[in-house]
Scaffold this active site. Sequence first.
Site, PDB file in Angstrom:
ATOM      1  N   ASP A 309      -8.208 -52.776   3.373  1.00 41.54           N
ATOM      2  CA  ASP A 309      -8.962 -53.392   2.282  1.00 41.54           C
ATOM      3  C   ASP A 309     -10.009 -54.372   2.796  1.00 41.54           C
ATOM      4  OD1 ASP A 309      -7.171 -52.023   0.746  1.00 41.54           O
ATOM      5  OD2 ASP A 309      -6.418 -53.766  -0.359  1.00 41.54           O
ATOM      6  N   HIS A 363     -14.196 -58.773  -5.571  1.00 50.59           N
ATOM      7  CA  HIS A 363     -12.759 -58.964  -5.373  1.00 50.59           C
ATOM      8  C   HIS A 363     -12.119 -59.917  -6.401  1.00 50.59           C
ATOM      9  CE1 HIS A 363      -8.935 -59.479  -3.252  1.00 50.59           C
ATOM     10  NE2 HIS A 363      -9.282 -58.418  -2.542  1.00 50.59           N
ATOM     11  N   HIS A 453      -5.739 -54.972   6.306  1.00 51.36           N
ATOM     12  CA  HIS A 453      -7.108 -55.434   6.067  1.00 51.36           C
ATOM     13  C   HIS A 453      -7.893 -55.390   7.365  1.00 51.36           C
ATOM     14  CE1 HIS A 453      -4.556 -57.220   2.960  1.00 51.36           C
ATOM     15  NE2 HIS A 453      -5.619 -57.224   2.163  1.00 51.36           N
TER      16      HIS A 453
END
Length: 517
Positions: A309, A363, A453
């Site tokens: 992500d 986000h 991530h």
Amino acid sequence: MAPDRPLVTVVIAMVVLLGLVLLATRPSGPMAHLDSETTSDESGEDASAREVPATGDPDELTVVDPDHVVGLDEAELAYDGDLDVAVRYPVLPNAQPLTDFLDRTLAASVDAFDAANPGAESYEAEWELTAANDDLVGVRVTSLETDSEGTRECHTTYWYDTASGQTFESTRLFGGQEELAEVNGLVKEGVPDTAYTDTIHPVAALYDSVGFNPDGDLVVEFDAGQVAAPDEGRVHAVVDREETGPLLSDLGARVRDASTVGVREFAIAGPPEAAKDGQDDPKPGHLSPVDEEVDCSDPGTKCVALTYDDGPGGGTPALLDTLAEYDARATFFVTGGPVMADPLTVRRAYAEGHEIANHTLGHPDLTGLSESGVRAELATVQAQIYRETGYTPDLMRPPYGATDETVASVTADMGLAQILWNIDTNDWKDRDAAVVKGRALNGASDGAIILMHDIHPTSVAASRGIIRELDARGYTMVTVSQLLGATEPGETYVDGVPAPPEDGPSPDGDDGHHGDE
């Protein structure tokens, strides 16, 4: 009585003189027969067109004089948004499918530019014909996109078959993805030294303006700033026809032949019998996130989906190197800001077979937004990915795993399935490569979706050990689409088995807020 020979001599002399006059006044050279009523030879070919040389510079696509196309007109795109738009396109008699395609496609291009660029100011586009022969028409569109960063010139070329009513994008000139990849290698050799060759990949977004020069050499042109510094303007490559000939599709060979013949007069005799867009498979440059050689439903195949992500990040290229080393695929849920900062890494990840998915523009917790707010967050990233790769994602991940009925409704309408996870490495919290690696490997199982991530250096470092160990354990690392198969827009998935959305805690018993940055 003897014939009057002086009279006969005079008559013969007058006939010869008349013949000489006619020869002197008749046009010579290859255009000589153009005014004749006969326009076809015994094979049915258009002889008048065959002998007219094509027009154009050696490093440009051929150009057709619009005055030589019967009934040619022009239309302007209707646009009701806030963007300043002036887009024109050609209208040919008996070519309604082409008109519809251009209107629809150019409108989508304007929408994508507007959505992908918060600072978008104006969009202008003009056109020219690059071929009009042998039941084929080539339309080259030049657009000027202006945003807060300035103005850049872009090019797109489409091909229309007047008999079938099909419109084709430029990558359809090649026989398939392998042929496009070979062309890509030749193009890298042919672009100027100022081009960044490591950013040139065989994807649709780059090969959207392809045609031929008057000699039949292939001409590939890139938008300003696409594969070189923006101030370099149009970057192009010309590849010899002998090298590209074997790489062309049947359509490509026809287009080359049609492009290299000039036009004296072109008209479409009637509408096509059956009209449809020419976008059936195969579509070179459009890469699937699914590897047809892998079957995750096979009991003998253990599949796991690595997902990342918030990127791309500074370590993403190194992560891509590791994935390539082990022939592994991953899914990258990208966020708008990083995509704007590093679109070339997004393009590379897509070109190397990874899945690019939507993780919103800024986000936010989507459950705190209105329907229009959710849509805006997702639409921008959809447009960014499309403009950079030619691919439109059908997966998204809600930040923090937070979703509700509004998010489900919007994602369903936008064709996006919601992807959560069942293994959370908490790499955002514990910036320790060994800890992250341990959590991923301890939770790995057939059908797992592992969350990490790629914006954290420790996560990139951990991934090398994770990928190496999963490979050693016999796992096949696949994209989410490969793992899940067909997904339902709006539905939520946490692992290899679809699950409906749930209120309360998210997978693995956490609170649904894994702390993405």
